[in-house]
Design a protein around this motif. Structure first.
Motif, PDB file in Angstrom:
ATOM      1  N   PHE A  17       0.853  -1.196   0.000  1.00  0.00           N
ATOM      2  CA  PHE A  17       0.000   0.000   0.000  1.00  0.00           C
ATOM      3  C   PHE A  17       0.883   1.238   0.000  1.00  0.00           C
ATOM      4  O   PHE A  17       1.805   1.356   0.816  1.00  0.00           O
ATOM      5  CB  PHE A  17      -0.901  -0.019   1.240  1.00  0.00           C
ATOM      6  CG  PHE A  17      -1.666   1.270   1.454  1.00  0.00           C
ATOM      7  CD1 PHE A  17      -2.621   1.680   0.534  1.00  0.00           C
ATOM      8  CD2 PHE A  17      -1.427   2.055   2.572  1.00  0.00           C
ATOM      9  CE1 PHE A  17      -3.320   2.869   0.729  1.00  0.00           C
ATOM     10  CE2 PHE A  17      -2.127   3.240   2.771  1.00  0.00           C
ATOM     11  CZ  PHE A  17      -3.078   3.642   1.842  1.00  0.00           C
ATOM     12  N   PRO A  69       0.974   4.861   0.933  1.00  0.00           N
ATOM     13  CA  PRO A  69       0.150   5.769   1.744  1.00  0.00           C
ATOM     14  C   PRO A  69      -0.045   7.138   1.117  1.00  0.00           C
ATOM     15  O   PRO A  69      -1.028   7.823   1.410  1.00  0.00           O
ATOM     16  CB  PRO A  69       0.924   5.878   3.063  1.00  0.00           C
ATOM     17  CG  PRO A  69       2.303   5.401   2.781  1.00  0.00           C
ATOM     18  CD  PRO A  69       2.226   4.488   1.601  1.00  0.00           C
ATOM     19  N   ALA A  70       0.858   7.559   0.234  1.00  0.00           N
ATOM     20  CA  ALA A  70       0.708   8.893  -0.354  1.00  0.00           C
ATOM     21  C   ALA A  70      -0.337   8.908  -1.460  1.00  0.00           C
ATOM     22  O   ALA A  70      -1.157   9.828  -1.535  1.00  0.00           O
ATOM     23  CB  ALA A  70       2.054   9.366  -0.904  1.00  0.00           C
ATOM     24  N   GLU A 107      -4.838  12.111 -11.463  1.00  0.00           N
ATOM     25  CA  GLU A 107      -5.530  11.306 -10.464  1.00  0.00           C
ATOM     26  C   GLU A 107      -6.263  12.229  -9.496  1.00  0.00           C
ATOM     27  O   GLU A 107      -5.676  13.194  -9.016  1.00  0.00           O
ATOM     28  CB  GLU A 107      -4.509  10.469  -9.716  1.00  0.00           C
ATOM     29  CG  GLU A 107      -5.136   9.337  -9.001  1.00  0.00           C
ATOM     30  CD  GLU A 107      -4.185   8.149  -8.942  1.00  0.00           C
ATOM     31  OE1 GLU A 107      -4.612   7.041  -9.247  1.00  0.00           O
ATOM     32  OE2 GLU A 107      -3.014   8.353  -8.594  1.00  0.00           O
ATOM     33  N   TYR A 149      -8.134  13.289  -6.053  1.00  0.00           N
ATOM     34  CA  TYR A 149      -8.212  13.049  -4.609  1.00  0.00           C
ATOM     35  C   TYR A 149      -9.279  13.962  -4.036  1.00  0.00           C
ATOM     36  O   TYR A 149      -9.492  15.070  -4.546  1.00  0.00           O
ATOM     37  CB  TYR A 149      -6.868  13.351  -3.942  1.00  0.00           C
ATOM     38  CG  TYR A 149      -5.786  12.393  -4.359  1.00  0.00           C
ATOM     39  CD1 TYR A 149      -5.591  11.198  -3.680  1.00  0.00           C
ATOM     40  CD2 TYR A 149      -4.988  12.661  -5.464  1.00  0.00           C
ATOM     41  CE1 TYR A 149      -4.619  10.296  -4.081  1.00  0.00           C
ATOM     42  CE2 TYR A 149      -4.015  11.768  -5.874  1.00  0.00           C
ATOM     43  CZ  TYR A 149      -3.832  10.586  -5.176  1.00  0.00           C
ATOM     44  OH  TYR A 149      -2.888   9.694  -5.585  1.00  0.00           O
ATOM     45  N   ARG A 176      -8.473   8.729  -1.797  1.00  0.00           N
ATOM     46  CA  ARG A 176      -8.514   8.500  -3.238  1.00  0.00           C
ATOM     47  C   ARG A 176      -9.706   7.608  -3.540  1.00  0.00           C
ATOM     48  O   ARG A 176      -9.909   6.590  -2.863  1.00  0.00           O
ATOM     49  CB  ARG A 176      -7.239   7.799  -3.712  1.00  0.00           C
ATOM     50  CG  ARG A 176      -7.171   7.632  -5.231  1.00  0.00           C
ATOM     51  CD  ARG A 176      -5.822   7.089  -5.652  1.00  0.00           C
ATOM     52  NE  ARG A 176      -5.674   5.681  -5.344  1.00  0.00           N
ATOM     53  CZ  ARG A 176      -6.121   4.677  -6.131  1.00  0.00           C
ATOM     54  NH1 ARG A 176      -6.721   4.950  -7.253  1.00  0.00           N
ATOM     55  NH2 ARG A 176      -5.942   3.426  -5.779  1.00  0.00           N
ATOM     56  N   THR A 212     -11.424   4.779  -5.228  1.00  0.00           N
ATOM     57  CA  THR A 212     -10.882   3.586  -5.880  1.00  0.00           C
ATOM     58  C   THR A 212     -11.897   2.929  -6.816  1.00  0.00           C
ATOM     59  O   THR A 212     -11.512   2.205  -7.718  1.00  0.00           O
ATOM     60  CB  THR A 212     -10.394   2.558  -4.842  1.00  0.00           C
ATOM     61  OG1 THR A 212     -11.442   2.315  -3.911  1.00  0.00           O
ATOM     62  CG2 THR A 212      -9.174   3.072  -4.093  1.00  0.00           C
ATOM     63  N   ILE A 253     -10.089   5.116  -0.218  1.00  0.00           N
ATOM     64  CA  ILE A 253      -9.102   4.775   0.812  1.00  0.00           C
ATOM     65  C   ILE A 253      -8.416   6.060   1.287  1.00  0.00           C
ATOM     66  O   ILE A 253      -8.117   6.944   0.472  1.00  0.00           O
ATOM     67  CB  ILE A 253      -8.084   3.742   0.254  1.00  0.00           C
ATOM     68  CG1 ILE A 253      -7.190   3.176   1.349  1.00  0.00           C
ATOM     69  CG2 ILE A 253      -7.238   4.311  -0.881  1.00  0.00           C
ATOM     70  CD1 ILE A 253      -6.505   1.878   0.951  1.00  0.00           C
ATOM     71  N   THR A 254      -8.217   6.185   2.593  1.00  0.00           N
ATOM     72  CA  THR A 254      -7.572   7.398   3.110  1.00  0.00           C
ATOM     73  C   THR A 254      -6.091   7.391   2.732  1.00  0.00           C
ATOM     74  O   THR A 254      -5.460   6.335   2.704  1.00  0.00           O
ATOM     75  CB  THR A 254      -7.702   7.506   4.646  1.00  0.00           C
ATOM     76  OG1 THR A 254      -7.154   6.329   5.236  1.00  0.00           O
ATOM     77  CG2 THR A 254      -9.148   7.659   5.080  1.00  0.00           C
ATOM     78  N   VAL A 255      -5.559   8.564   2.426  1.00  0.00           N
ATOM     79  CA  VAL A 255      -4.152   8.681   2.038  1.00  0.00           C
ATOM     80  C   VAL A 255      -3.449   9.691   2.955  1.00  0.00           C
ATOM     81  O   VAL A 255      -4.109  10.472   3.666  1.00  0.00           O
ATOM     82  CB  VAL A 255      -3.996   9.110   0.559  1.00  0.00           C
ATOM     83  CG1 VAL A 255      -4.586   8.065  -0.377  1.00  0.00           C
ATOM     84  CG2 VAL A 255      -4.607  10.477   0.308  1.00  0.00           C
ATOM     85  N   GLY A 256      -2.129   9.672   2.885  1.00  0.00           N
ATOM     86  CA  GLY A 256      -1.351  10.534   3.795  1.00  0.00           C
ATOM     87  C   GLY A 256      -0.444  11.493   3.047  1.00  0.00           C
ATOM     88  O   GLY A 256       0.692  11.675   3.461  1.00  0.00           O
ATOM     89  N   ASP A 257      -0.923  12.066   1.956  1.00  0.00           N
ATOM     90  CA  ASP A 257      -0.110  12.986   1.160  1.00  0.00           C
ATOM     91  C   ASP A 257      -0.093  14.369   1.824  1.00  0.00           C
ATOM     92  O   ASP A 257      -1.125  15.046   1.877  1.00  0.00           O
ATOM     93  CB  ASP A 257      -0.719  13.071  -0.248  1.00  0.00           C
ATOM     94  CG  ASP A 257       0.128  13.905  -1.187  1.00  0.00           C
ATOM     95  OD1 ASP A 257       0.974  14.675  -0.698  1.00  0.00           O
ATOM     96  OD2 ASP A 257      -0.060  13.785  -2.409  1.00  0.00           O
ATOM     97  N   VAL A 272      -4.214   6.407   8.073  1.00  0.00           N
ATOM     98  CA  VAL A 272      -4.016   6.278   6.624  1.00  0.00           C
ATOM     99  C   VAL A 272      -4.224   4.811   6.243  1.00  0.00           C
ATOM    100  O   VAL A 272      -3.867   3.915   7.008  1.00  0.00           O
ATOM    101  CB  VAL A 272      -2.587   6.739   6.245  1.00  0.00           C
ATOM    102  CG1 VAL A 272      -2.301   6.462   4.773  1.00  0.00           C
ATOM    103  CG2 VAL A 272      -2.408   8.221   6.556  1.00  0.00           C
ATOM    104  N   GLY A 273      -4.831   4.589   5.058  1.00  0.00           N
ATOM    105  CA  GLY A 273      -5.024   3.213   4.600  1.00  0.00           C
ATOM    106  C   GLY A 273      -6.309   2.586   5.128  1.00  0.00           C
ATOM    107  O   GLY A 273      -6.418   1.370   5.180  1.00  0.00           O
TER     108      GLY A 273
END
Lengths: 47, 358
Positions: free
Chosen positions: A21, A23-24, B212, B214, B233, B235, B247-251, B328-329
């Motif tokens: 996975f 994460p970003a 993409e 978000y 994002r 999916t 899905i949660t992201v950590g950007d 995240v995730g």
């Protein structure tokens, strides 16, 4: 392999069965055994 | 959280019970409130259609009242809300649909007099983030956005393309809802007419970006600060481009962009940012700001940042600490199922316009 790519690969969360996975970006990947070995080596600085 | 009249339970009204394949945010907002408040919460569902699925779902609304469409005017809406308040004593209202926000914002002083709390943006903030004014907002606050132009007739679009300002494919968007990719002039004409008929004019033409997407759900404190933000994002998308899974992201760049937008607007209340990370340059463009919770906001609660609950707490006049983290995730996936019900609720809503459950 440049430093940015190495960092990106190292940031992947990977489990024992090869599910990865990012994460970003939120992308998920499935690695076969060979891919898993390569990714671990990259994480240890090989490449 | 405690009720203002000492009745023991806090009563919060939530709109947007249309849990369809193009879902409203009401059901997930209520689920998030229930997750945080449990038995101390009493929920009043505000429905526009007797067939809104949220009306019939178990464990969602304790009371449901039909409410007039926003187009019927502020006075009629206020009259109905006053009646509902006289029946069930509302502590706060969380409106969740774009089209009803202007009426609710105008009614804030009157609602306050009744003792009903809200946590909403101002009329000016609402106008600034509108798709029509979006370009100006971006220029004023140095936020990257795709080029966009509001148009009121199809000839304007043809002129914009002929002048080279836009080329196909391009986005055709409604001022409240709907966005389509038009690859040819006939497609653009079809979408223009469809959107104009549904949501009125102007229709917004926007540059098409490849990349993409978000989405970020956030809550602004009204002083330029962020109570919390959770990016994800999508999916899986429906045909209408709505998230069916995510899905949660950590950007960190998404958080920075959210902080910048909330600071620029001094946004008060919930919002959703749609952001495009372009495939070619990796730059981030703010596509849209929706002035309410998105239908996927329960994901934020599931990831440890219960923003709907924080919003309700602020509406009740309580202090809320900003969220400093989320998981995240964490993913969600929607499902559809058939709710089988006796006719009683439909009967009561169709005739009396309200239904109550023990």
């Amino acid at each position: 392999m440049n430093e940015q790519a190495r960092k990106r690969l190292s940031s992947l969360a990977v489990n024992e069965s090869g599910f990865a996975f990012d994460p970003a970006s939120g992308h998920t990947f499935t690695l076969n055994r060979t891919g898993l070995v390569i990714l671990r080596l990259v994480g240890r600085g090989a490449g | 959280m405690s009720s203002k009249d000492g009745k023991g339970k806090v009563t919060i009204a939530v709109s947007g019970l249309n849990a369809t394949d193009n879902p409203g945010p009401g059901v997930p907002v209520i689920r998030a409130l229930r997750l945080a408040m449990g038995e101390s919460l009493e929920v009043v569902g505000l429905a526009y259609d007797v067939m809104d699925p949220g009306i019939y779902m178990d464990g969602i609304a304790d009371h449901v009242f039909m409410v007039p469409y926003p187009s019927q005017g502020d006075d009629i809406l206020f009259e109905r809300l006053s009646y509902i308040h006289s029946r069930v004593h509302l502590d706060a209202i969380v409106p969740t649909l774009d089209a009803e926000l202007f009426p609710y914002v105008r009614l804030v002083p009157k609602l306050e007099k009744l003792g009903i709390g809200t946590f909403l943006p101002t009329e000016e903030q609402l106008k600034l983030r509108s798709k029509v004014e979006f370009d100006k907002l971006a220029q004023r606050f140095d936020i990257a956005v795709p080029r966009s132009t509001p148009i009121t007739d199809l000839n304007e679009l043809n002129r914009l393309v002929a002048s080279g300002a836009y080329s196909y494919p391009l986005m055709v968007k409604g001022q409240f809802y709907d966005a389509y990719v038009a690859r040819t002039q006939p497609e653009a004409a079809m979408y223009f007419n469809k959107i104009a008929a549904a949501w009125g004019l102007p229709v917004v033409v926007q540059e098409f970006l490849v990349g993409e997407e978000y989405d970020v759900v956030a809550l602004g404190d009204g002083n330029g600060g962020l109570v919390g933000a959770v990016p994800m994002r999508k999916t899986v998308l429906t045909e209408k481009g709505k998230a069916w899974a995510g899905i949660t992201v950590g950007d960190p760049k998404l958080k920075e962009l959210t902080e910048k937008a909330v600071r620029a607007l001094s946004w008060r209340g919930p919002l959703e940012l749609e952001v495009m990370k372009t495939a070619r340059s990796g730059d981030y463009f703010l596509l849209e700001i929706n002035p309410r919770f998105p239908a996927w906001c329960y994901l934020a609660a599931g990831a440890g940042a219960n923003l709907p609950h924080a919003c309700a707490s602020l509406a009740l006049g309580e202090n809320v600490e900003p969220f400093d983290r989320y998981d995240v995730g964490v993913m969600f996936v929607r499902h559809s199922l058939d709710l089988v019900r006796p006719l009683y609720d439909l009967e009561a809503l169709s005739t009396a316009g309200e239904v109550h459950r023990e």
